[in-house]
Scaffold this motif. Structure first.
Motif, PDB file in Angstrom:
ATOM      1  N   SER A   1     -99.523  50.925  65.545  1.00  0.00           N
ATOM      2  CA  SER A   1    -100.437  50.212  66.445  1.00  0.00           C
ATOM      3  C   SER A   1     -99.654  49.687  67.643  1.00  0.00           C
ATOM      4  CB  SER A   1    -101.121  49.057  65.703  1.00  0.00           C
ATOM      5  OG  SER A   1    -102.022  48.387  66.561  1.00  0.00           O
ATOM      6  N   PRO A   2     -99.668  50.394  68.765  1.00  0.00           N
ATOM      7  CA  PRO A   2     -98.952  49.923  69.959  1.00  0.00           C
ATOM      8  C   PRO A   2     -99.612  48.665  70.526  1.00  0.00           C
ATOM      9  CG  PRO A   2     -99.554  52.260  70.117  1.00  0.00           C
ATOM     10  CD  PRO A   2    -100.327  51.676  68.986  1.00  0.00           C
ATOM     11  N   SER A   3     -98.875  47.945  71.355  1.00  0.00           N
ATOM     12  CA  SER A   3     -99.465  46.792  72.030  1.00  0.00           C
ATOM     13  C   SER A   3    -100.617  47.261  72.921  1.00  0.00           C
ATOM     14  CB  SER A   3     -98.402  46.075  72.855  1.00  0.00           C
ATOM     15  OG  SER A   3     -97.830  46.949  73.821  1.00  0.00           O
ATOM     16  N   HIS A   4    -101.628  46.432  73.032  1.00  0.00           N
ATOM     17  CA  HIS A   4    -102.832  46.845  73.750  1.00  0.00           C
ATOM     18  C   HIS A   4    -103.556  45.633  74.321  1.00  0.00           C
ATOM     19  CE1 HIS A   4    -103.775  46.169  69.488  1.00  0.00           C
ATOM     20  NE2 HIS A   4    -104.912  45.652  69.929  1.00  0.00           N
ATOM     21  N   HIS A   5    -104.427  45.871  75.257  1.00  0.00           N
ATOM     22  CA  HIS A   5    -105.281  44.840  75.823  1.00  0.00           C
ATOM     23  C   HIS A   5    -106.551  45.504  76.337  1.00  0.00           C
ATOM     24  CE1 HIS A   5    -104.236  46.087  79.937  1.00  0.00           C
ATOM     25  NE2 HIS A   5    -102.991  46.186  79.514  1.00  0.00           N
TER      26      HIS A   5
ATOM     27  N   LYS B   1    -115.392  45.391  75.953  1.00  0.00           N
ATOM     28  CA  LYS B   1    -116.589  46.224  76.003  1.00  0.00           C
ATOM     29  C   LYS B   1    -116.311  47.638  76.508  1.00  0.00           C
ATOM     30  CE  LYS B   1    -119.662  42.283  76.806  1.00  0.00           C
ATOM     31  NZ  LYS B   1    -120.669  41.682  77.718  1.00  0.00           N
ATOM     32  N   ASP B   2    -115.263  47.805  77.286  1.00  0.00           N
ATOM     33  CA  ASP B   2    -114.951  49.112  77.869  1.00  0.00           C
ATOM     34  C   ASP B   2    -113.771  49.797  77.196  1.00  0.00           C
ATOM     35  OD1 ASP B   2    -116.903  49.010  80.134  1.00  0.00           O
ATOM     36  OD2 ASP B   2    -115.715  47.241  80.637  1.00  0.00           O
ATOM     37  N   GLY B   3    -113.395  49.310  76.022  1.00  0.00           N
ATOM     38  CA  GLY B   3    -112.267  49.918  75.309  1.00  0.00           C
ATOM     39  C   GLY B   3    -110.959  49.197  75.585  1.00  0.00           C
ATOM     40  N   TRP B   4    -109.867  49.882  75.299  1.00  0.00           N
ATOM     41  CA  TRP B   4    -108.555  49.260  75.367  1.00  0.00           C
ATOM     42  C   TRP B   4    -107.581  50.126  76.168  1.00  0.00           C
ATOM     43  CZ3 TRP B   4    -111.869  49.083  71.379  1.00  0.00           C
ATOM     44  CH2 TRP B   4    -112.148  47.836  70.797  1.00  0.00           C
ATOM     45  N   THR B   5    -106.571  49.475  76.677  1.00  0.00           N
ATOM     46  CA  THR B   5    -105.433  50.157  77.284  1.00  0.00           C
ATOM     47  C   THR B   5    -104.244  49.982  76.347  1.00  0.00           C
ATOM     48  OG1 THR B   5    -106.207  49.784  79.547  1.00  0.00           O
ATOM     49  CG2 THR B   5    -103.868  50.239  79.257  1.00  0.00           C
TER      50      THR B   5
END
Length: 317
Positions: free
Chosen positions: A45-49, A127-131
């Motif tokens: 699980s990489p870091s995400h936002h 709401k629009d997913g993750w980066t």
């Protein structure tokens, strides 16, 4: 069984037959060890936002500021599962206000000052997913199927299912090999590893991936148990001791250590799944070189087959 021991004793501990079986069975443990750590790299699980859509027309400063900063383990980290309300952020940007460092309590204060901070503004989910960060992984199962935040529970569940497959293999591999033979179950387990590892690469959804991962776990542990039993029943004397206590564990752990190097070079989880099938496919030709267990043949009353195997072993074939 005592007659078997007396019949095979003359073969010599390090005869050609024993040496060949020793090497081949040791090598068949490589696929078992190579795949055991797959949960670490496939489910990383990489870091995400939260993802900010490009059509929002926000500057990079506003994009970064729209992600709340939280304190985790004594460090300031960007939130992984929330963002400030995007509509409000776009309104602030349209007013020509710049992100700042001072807390703001209402919109009128924001409009009157040149800078703003969002610590008291409402937040919303992604709401629009993750980066996702691509520093260590180009893609993983977690990033492919978004197993984060509200769906984060699916990640440990997938690992559990994999090891549940291993437990199932522990329970049934011995009974199946007693019924059908050590050799078919050994190569059946290796075949399952290869086939389902390849199939993982084409999994279109998380549920299908989980089912395939279960089958892969079943084959992984089944092949290791059976190769241990087969080697213990064919090899004799110090060869058997060396195989079970040193060669098999060392080759198995060597396979475990090779996978991290592969994952370092291949950072796309689908490509890595395909490569994980290679050691198993390389062992398939061993089918014609590895004999069935003479002890199992005797236990099933197949005396002629056992005699032919012992004669071939005596001749070094």
């Amino acid at each position: 069984m005592q007659d078997y021991e007396e019949s095979v004793a003359f073969l010599g501990t390090w005869g050609p037959f024993q040496r060949r079986v020793f090497i081949l069975l040791s090598l068949t443990s490589i696929p078992c060890g190579y795949n055991i750590l797959s949960v670490i790299f496939l489910l990383a699980s990489p870091s995400h936002h939260c993802y900010i859509p490009t059509q929002s027309n926000l500057s990079q400063d506003w994009i970064e500021a729209s992600i709340p900063v939280q304190e985790e383990a004594g460090k300031q980290e960007r939130s992984s599962c929330s963002r400030y309300e995007l509509d409000l952020v776009k309104n602030l940007s349209a007013l020509g206000i710049r992100p700042g460092l001072e807390p703001v309590h209402n919109l009128s204060a924001l409009a009157s000052g040149p800078e703003s901070v969002f610590s008291n503004l409402n937040q919303e989910g992604c709401k629009d997913g993750w980066t996702y960060s691509t520093e260590h992984y180009q893609s993983t199962v977690v990033t492919e199927f978004n197993l984060v935040c509200s769906d984060q529970w699916k990640q440990p569940l997938t690992s559990f299912v994999y090891f549940l497959g291993g437990l199932t293999g522990c329970l049934f591999s011995g009974q199946i090999s007693d019924r059908f033979g050590r050799k078919p179950v050994l190569f059946g387990g290796i075949g399952m590893l290869s086939v389902f590892s390849c199939a993982l690469a084409f999994a279109p959804s998380w549920p299908i991936f989980t089912v395939l991962f279960f089958m892969m776990g079943l084959g992984q542990i089944a092949c290791y148990i059976v190769v241990f039993v087969l080697g213990s029943e064919i090899l004799i004397g110090s060869t058997r001791v060396l195989f079970s206590n040193m060669a098999l564990p060392i080759i198995y752990t060597t396979g475990m250590m090779v996978l991290p190097g592969t994952a370092y070079l291949v950072r796309n989880w689908r490509h890595l799944s395909l490569i994980m099938a290679v050691p198993g496919l390389a062992c398939i030709p061993f089918w014609w070189l590895v004999p069935e267990s003479p002890r199992w043949l005797l236990s099933r009353g197949r005396l002629l087959n056992a005699e032919l195997l012992l004669r071939a072993a005596a001749l070094g074939e």
